[in-house]
Design an enzyme around this catalytic site. Structure first.
Site, PDB file in Angstrom:
ATOM      1  N   SER A  53      19.483  -9.521   9.101  1.00  0.00           N
ATOM      2  CA  SER A  53      19.224  -8.513  10.126  1.00  0.00           C
ATOM      3  C   SER A  53      19.115  -7.117   9.500  1.00  0.00           C
ATOM      4  CB  SER A  53      20.310  -8.577  11.197  1.00  0.00           C
ATOM      5  OG  SER A  53      19.955  -7.836  12.331  1.00  0.00           O
ATOM      6  N   ASP A  82      12.697 -16.020  16.697  1.00  0.00           N
ATOM      7  CA  ASP A  82      13.291 -14.680  16.748  1.00  0.00           C
ATOM      8  C   ASP A  82      12.227 -13.688  17.186  1.00  0.00           C
ATOM      9  OD1 ASP A  82      14.508 -12.226  16.291  1.00  0.00           O
ATOM     10  OD2 ASP A  82      14.434 -12.394  14.109  1.00  0.00           O
ATOM     11  N   HIS A 107      17.634 -15.422  15.406  1.00  0.00           N
ATOM     12  CA  HIS A 107      18.122 -14.262  14.668  1.00  0.00           C
ATOM     13  C   HIS A 107      19.647 -14.377  14.579  1.00  0.00           C
ATOM     14  CE1 HIS A 107      17.306  -9.999  13.423  1.00  0.00           C
ATOM     15  NE2 HIS A 107      18.588  -9.875  13.692  1.00  0.00           N
ATOM     16  N   THR A 165      26.743  -8.463   6.262  1.00  0.00           N
ATOM     17  CA  THR A 165      26.312  -8.664   7.643  1.00  0.00           C
ATOM     18  C   THR A 165      25.572  -7.422   8.123  1.00  0.00           C
ATOM     19  OG1 THR A 165      28.165 -10.146   8.090  1.00  0.00           O
ATOM     20  CG2 THR A 165      27.128  -9.109   9.992  1.00  0.00           C
ATOM     21  N   GLY A 166      24.614  -7.616   9.028  1.00  0.00           N
ATOM     22  CA  GLY A 166      23.818  -6.496   9.538  1.00  0.00           C
ATOM     23  C   GLY A 166      24.605  -5.571  10.438  1.00  0.00           C
ATOM     24  N   LYS A 187      12.319 -23.770  11.304  1.00  0.00           N
ATOM     25  CA  LYS A 187      11.821 -24.323  12.566  1.00  0.00           C
ATOM     26  C   LYS A 187      12.939 -24.364  13.610  1.00  0.00           C
ATOM     27  CE  LYS A 187       9.747 -28.548  14.437  1.00  0.00           C
ATOM     28  NZ  LYS A 187       9.486 -29.970  14.140  1.00  0.00           N
ATOM     29  N   GLY A 188      12.705 -23.698  14.736  1.00  0.00           N
ATOM     30  CA  GLY A 188      13.709 -23.652  15.795  1.00  0.00           C
ATOM     31  C   GLY A 188      14.784 -22.618  15.575  1.00  0.00           C
ATOM     32  N   GLY A 189      14.679 -21.836  14.499  1.00  0.00           N
ATOM     33  CA  GLY A 189      15.689 -20.835  14.187  1.00  0.00           C
ATOM     34  C   GLY A 189      15.491 -19.551  14.957  1.00  0.00           C
TER      35      GLY A 189
END
Length: 465
Positions: free
Chosen positions: A178, A389, A443, A77-78, A439-441
């Site tokens: 991220s 994002d 962050h 994870t970031g 599409k539609g995503g």
């Protein structure tokens, strides 16, 4: 006597290796989830560092398809400093919060239909020390950096594989999102170099996966302005004035360039109330879930007091996407949850992101050279971006990928859901790198889990998107 000494040394070595990974636990059930878990979950600690002073916590979820042969991926994870619960419960794991309004009990969990563990074994690692349930025994061991993380990830993996030899031959991948865009490609390089040096056990590294990856702050900052213009967040006139006055450069601006500075202030004003992680979603304030989490055994009035808010309207409503962050603070700090996961008593209060409390040195300002080196080694890679994002615009990721200057083998095209609806767009390069938009995503993957799950399944199985 010589044989006896050898036997003693051998037994001591086995004891030491076992001690490094002896704090593991098979988790059969979890508070908040009704009934036994319908998948295999292991948690544990691995001691690393010069004197074993760093204790890294992990969640290991076996593939629901064919764990003996399916790929194994470590997920980072970031942050840096954010808990891998973000991956396990928010992004691509088998469980998620139901999202019911918090009532003072353990927040309920439910199964997801989009888990990446349906087709892969995933090892969710809490790194560096200070993230999630990971900790360090000394102040010096607590200090971390970009490159130190890479070395510790490699050390963690080789220790973990000693305890899990049945997975050594599985195709291995490194994944993250991220800020892990700085760490993952470097970790891949570190693992590869370790293999070349003869470090054991050898890791069957095949490639890596990155979502909305932070790669080069200058590039990402520079593409935010044209992204905002393309999304209709700033006017044509302001964009054109920014282009002229700033010369197309929107980072490290000359303070004596008053016109550019004024235009950037106007841009900041237009973006100030936009939720940068997903520009279409409600901008819910989540500062309180980044700070110290509240006492679990408390009522709603006490919760609001500890969050320094005056009324319930200051808390995010359950309909807010970030409400799950609020729930995670209560779930992860519940004594029964910590006991079920095998969290050590030395670990203090859990924070979703603990970046401000970790003594961390940022060393990598441009991760592109790692991608170059990994391409030369022939590793596969999947780079994906949510197209809403504004923190790490998809166009900035496209820019550094183009700069690698590899030929295109499958040009820009839509990739489709099973329902024949467009899920995003993709392009594949000669260096085995696949780029995909969601599409539609936002962050990151968590905003469109069904699309991301399908994308990952196709890619990990070697199919075209």
């Amino acid at each position: 006597m010589r044989n006896l000494s050898f036997i003693v040394l051998f037994l001591l070595t086995l004891f030491f290796i076992h001690h490094l990974v002896d704090a593991s636990l098979l988790v059969k059930s979890l508070p908040g989830f009704e009934g036994p878990l319908p998948f295999e979950l292991e948690t544990g600690y691995v001691s690393i560092g010069e004197s074993g002073d760093v204790e890294l916590f992990y969640y290991f979820v076996k593939s629901e398809r064919n764990p003996e042969n399916d790929p194994l991926m470590i997920w980072l994870t970031g942050g840096p400093g954010c808990s891998s619960i973000c991956g396990l419960l928010f992004a691509n794991g088998p469980l998620a919060f139901k999202g019911d309004e918090y009532n003072g009990t353990v927040p309920p969990l439910e199964l997801t239909s989009f888990s990446w563990t349906k087709v892969a074994n995933i090892l969710y690692l809490e790194a560096p020390a200070g993230s999630g349930y990971s900790y360090a025994k000394t102040r010096r061991a607590f200090e971390s950096s970009d490159t130190k993380q890479m070395h510790q990830i490699d050390q963690f993996l080789r220790s973990w594989f000693v305890k899990h030899p049945e997975f050594i031959s599985n195709p291995f991948y490194v994944g993250g999102d991220s800020y892990s865009g700085k760490i993952v490609p470097g970790a891949v390089q570190q693992i590869s170099l370790g293999n070349e040096k003869g470090l054991t056990p050898l890791i069957n590294i095949q490639g890596y996966v990155l979502g909305n990856p932070v790669t080069d702050k200058n590039i990402e900052t520079n593409y935010r302005v044209p992204f905002a213009h393309g999304m209709g967040l700033i006017s044509d006139e302001l964009f054109e004035s920014l282009e002229r006055s700033c010369g197309g450069k929107f980072f490290n601006v000359d303070p004596s360039n008053a016109r550019c500075s004024n235009n950037l202030q106007a841009y900041d004003h237009c973006m100030s109330e936009i939720y940068s992680e997903h520009i279409l979603l409600r901008n819910c304030k989540v500062d309180y879930v980044l700070a110290d989490t509240p006492n679990i055994r408390t009522d709603r009035r006490r919760v609001m007091k500890e969050f320094s808010v005056n009324d319930s309207s200051s808390l995010p409503p359950p309909s807010c996407f970030t409400y799950r962050y609020f729930l995670s603070a209560f779930w992860a700090n519940d004594e029964n949850v910590r006991r079920a996961l095998g969290v050590k008593k030395e670990v203090g209060k859990w924070n979703r992101c603990n970046s401000q409390n970790i003594p961390y040195t940022f060393e990598i300002f441009n991760a592109v050279p790692y991608h170059v080196n990994n391409s030369l080694k022939g590793f596969r890679s999947l780079i994906y971006s949510g197209d809403h994002d504004s923190m790490v615009p998809f166009s900035s990721t496209q820019a550094w990928i183009r700069a690698l200057n590899y030929s295109i083998v499958d040009d820009w095209r839509p990739w489709m859901m099973s329902s024949n609806q467009v899920a995003g767009y993709t392009r594949t390069y000669a260096n085995k790198m696949t780029f995909a938009t969601i599409k539609g995503g936002g962050h990151t993957a968590e905003y469109t889990p069904d699309q991301c799950s399908l994308m990952f399944r196709r890619w990990i199985d070697g199919e075209p998107l």
